[in-house]
Structures are given as structure tokens and as C-alpha cells.
Design an enzyme around this catalytic site. Structure first.
Site, short mmCIF file in Angstrom:
data_model
loop_
_atom_site.label_atom_id
_atom_site.label_comp_id
_atom_site.label_asym_id
_atom_site.label_seq_id
_atom_site.Cartn_x
_atom_site.Cartn_y
_atom_site.Cartn_z
N GLY A 159 67.87 9.12 68.31
CA GLY A 159 68.36 9.76 67.09
C GLY A 159 67.95 11.22 66.96
N HIS A 213 63.37 -3.33 68.94
CA HIS A 213 63.81 -1.93 68.83
C HIS A 213 62.66 -1.08 68.30
CE1 HIS A 213 65.90 1.66 67.55
NE2 HIS A 213 66.83 1.33 68.41
N LYS A 232 72.85 -0.19 63.58
CA LYS A 232 71.70 -0.02 62.68
C LYS A 232 72.08 -0.36 61.23
CE LYS A 232 69.72 3.20 65.95
NZ LYS A 232 68.86 4.32 66.21
N GLU A 266 62.52 1.21 66.21
CA GLU A 266 62.45 1.39 64.75
C GLU A 266 61.75 0.20 64.10
OE1 GLU A 266 66.60 2.24 64.34
OE2 GLU A 266 66.25 4.19 65.27
N GLY A 272 73.28 4.28 69.82
CA GLY A 272 73.13 4.23 68.36
C GLY A 272 74.20 5.05 67.68
N ASN A 294 74.60 -0.16 68.81
CA ASN A 294 73.66 -0.56 67.76
C ASN A 294 74.02 0.20 66.48
OD1 ASN A 294 71.48 -1.09 66.12
ND2 ASN A 294 69.96 -0.05 67.41
N GLU A 337 64.24 2.95 76.13
CA GLU A 337 64.58 3.92 75.09
C GLU A 337 63.34 4.73 74.72
OE1 GLU A 337 68.23 2.58 72.67
OE2 GLU A 337 66.49 1.66 71.78
N SER A 378 70.04 8.99 72.16
CA SER A 378 70.95 10.14 72.09
C SER A 378 72.02 10.14 73.18
CB SER A 378 70.16 11.46 72.11
OG SER A 378 69.30 11.53 70.98
P1 PGA Z 1 70.73 6.91 69.26
O1 PGA Z 1 70.02 5.49 69.06
O2 PGA Z 1 71.83 6.70 70.27
O3 PGA Z 1 71.27 7.25 67.90
O4 PGA Z 1 69.70 7.85 69.74
C1 PGA Z 1 69.78 4.64 70.16
C2 PGA Z 1 69.09 3.40 69.70
O5 PGA Z 1 68.29 3.48 68.76
O6 PGA Z 1 69.29 2.31 70.24
#
Ligand code: PGA
Length: 258
Positions: free
Chosen positions: A173, A95, A11, A97, A233, A9, A167, A212
Site C-alpha cells: 500500500g 496478512h 480488504k 495488516e 491489493g 485482496n 509481501e 504495490s
Molecule cells: P497493495 O496490497 O497491492 O495495495 O500494496 C497488497 C496486499 O496487502 O496484499
């Protein structure tokens, strides 16, 4: 029986040029990756270019969101037929976010999942509890409710196509992943609920862990029997790191490199 899957992803990162370079890097490193499906999800603006860059490679193209209608007066939105037209085969839906920063609710997510399936896109349905919900002992209820509402319109004969990404919001993140055991526990619960709702089709549904994930942490998630891969991500913006994660998932061996 389930083909493992790693999804990147990207983003809101990469210009068209940067996306091309990143996709080319992933493509070149994963030309011979067997044992896992791989999909990258660039921003909408780079989908066409990344599609061209990946043409002829086994890596698939995904989008990060989709509108529930196929066309109409929805300024700024992108529909499933538009994504399909660009060569997308996957789309991330719900997601955290989007849920937390952009106000997307379970009802919206339900309509998006249905739209994706109706237009032959595989939805990667994201679910997960916030830190407050986790501390309040509500992880199971939150995750169960999110998945139940999002899949209410999914006919049993299409359920096997679903991908669910667990998640935990507090792990995204933050550099603070869940443990393999936590991810495995929730994935096991998910499998049980999916069996109740969809019967045998539940065995085909792929359950990913996200939050992460790095080449250093992927091993313990890949080792969980009910975890079928990862949604990545930050580490997916580095072709080397992403390829190492794919390798670990495909081989269940976190020590090797492609
Ligand atoms: P991250 O994001 O690997 O940067 O923690 C994962 C995601 O948001 O799908």
C-alpha cells in the site's frame, strides 16, 4: 508444472452492490483468461453476492481471514466450514495488516493454516519483513521463521496445496514495490526451505509476490522463475487494472491487454 495464480485482496472495501459490480467487471474481462488461476477475496459481507456473480466463470472465491475452530462461542469470527459453504476455495491467512494492526502472531497463523487445509480451503499464507527488520538485515530470518511456524502442522501430502505470498510490509500500500530481483531472491530462498521441510511437494507450492503490484510493475515479478503470481491489493479494486495484471502473469507479457 505450477499453475500461476493472481489473487485480489479487496480488504475492507466495497458494499455488496459495489462488490457485485467489481466482480462482474473482472468476470467479463477474464472470461477467456488461460494460463493462470484467478481468485478474488472480497470482505465477508460480500462473499455470497460475489459467489453468485462469479457462478459459471473460472474465477474463484476467497476470504480474507478464517478462525481456527470450526464453530463455537467466538463472537464475530467466521469459520472454515462457513467459508466453504459459501463457495470459497481460498483464504488469505496471516496478512501483515492482521499481524501488525490486529496482533495476530505466528502461532495463530499456524492454527489458521491447519484449519483451512482441514476444510479443503487453500491457504494463501502471507509473510514478509518490516522496514526495520529489512534495514537490520533480518529479512531471511523473519520470513523463514514465519513460514516454518505457520506450516508446522501441514502434513507433507498436503503441502503442495499451499500458496505463500511474500509481501514485504514496507511495500504494501505504499506505492513502493520491491524490485523483481528482490522478490525473486526471497522466493528462491523460500523454495529451498520448503524443499528441506517438505521434499518434493515443495515444487508444487505456489509462491506469490505482493506489495504495490500494478499493471506497470507486474512484468518484472512475473519474469522471476520462482515467482508464480501475485497477491494484489489496491489495483484489484479496479477491474481493468486487475485484468491487465492477470494477463501479464498468464502470458508473462506485461505489454498486452486482455
Ligand atoms: P497493495 O496490497 O497491492 O495495495 O500494496 C497488497 C496486499 O496487502 O496484499
Amino acid at each position: 508444472m505450477r499453475t500461476r495464480l493472481v489473487a485480489g485482496n479487496w480488504k475492507m472495501h466495497t458494499t455488496v452492490r459495489e462488490a457485485h459490480d467489481l466482480a462482474a467487471g473482472v468476470r467479463d474481462r477474464l472470461a477467456a483468461a488461460d494460463g493462470a488461476d484467478v481468485v478474488v477475496c472480497p470482505p465477508f459481507t460480500a462473499l455470497a453476492e460475489v459467489g453468485r456473480t462469479l457462478a459459471g466463470s473460472p474465477i474463484e472465491l476467497g476470504a480474507q481471514d478464517v478462525h481456527w475452530e470450526s464453530h463455537g462461542a467466538f463472537t464475530g469470527e467466521i469459520s472454515a466450514p462457513m467459508l466453504w459453504d459459501l463457495g470459497c476455495t481460498y483464504v488469505i491467512v496471516g496478512h501483515s495488516e492482521r499481524r501488525h494492526l490486529l496482533g495476530e502472531d505466528d502461532e495463530t497463523v499456524r492454527r489458521k493454516v491447519a484449519a483451512a487445509l482441514a476444510h479443503e480451503l487453500i491457504p494463501i499464507l502471507c509473510v514478509g519483513e518490516s522496514l526495520e527488520e529489512r534495514d537490520g538485515g533480518r529479512t531471511e530470518r523473519v520470513v523463514q521463521t514465519q513460514v516454518r511456524i505457520a506450516t508446522l502442522d501441514v502434513p507433507p501430502d498436503q503441502a503442495g496445496q499451499l500458496v505463500i505470498a511474500y509481501e514485504p510490509v514496507w511495500a504494501i500500500g505504499t506505492g513502493r514495490p520491491a524490485t523483481g530481483a528482490e522478490a525473486g531472491r526471497v522466493a528462491g530462498l523460500l523454495r529451498g526451505w520448503l524443499r528441506e521441510w517438505f521434499g518434493e511437494a515443495a515444487e508444487a507450492i505456489r509462491i506469490l509476490y505482493g506489495g504495490s503490484v500494478t499493471p506497470e510493475t507486474i512484468g518484472e515479478f512475473a519474469a522471476q522463475p520462482e515467482v508464480d503470481g501475485a497477491l494484489v491489493g489496491g489495483a484489484s479494486l479496479d477491474a481493468d487494472a486487475f485484468a491487465r495484471i492477470v494477463w501479464a502473469v498468464a502470458t508473462k507479457d506485461s505489454s498486452g491487454a486482455p
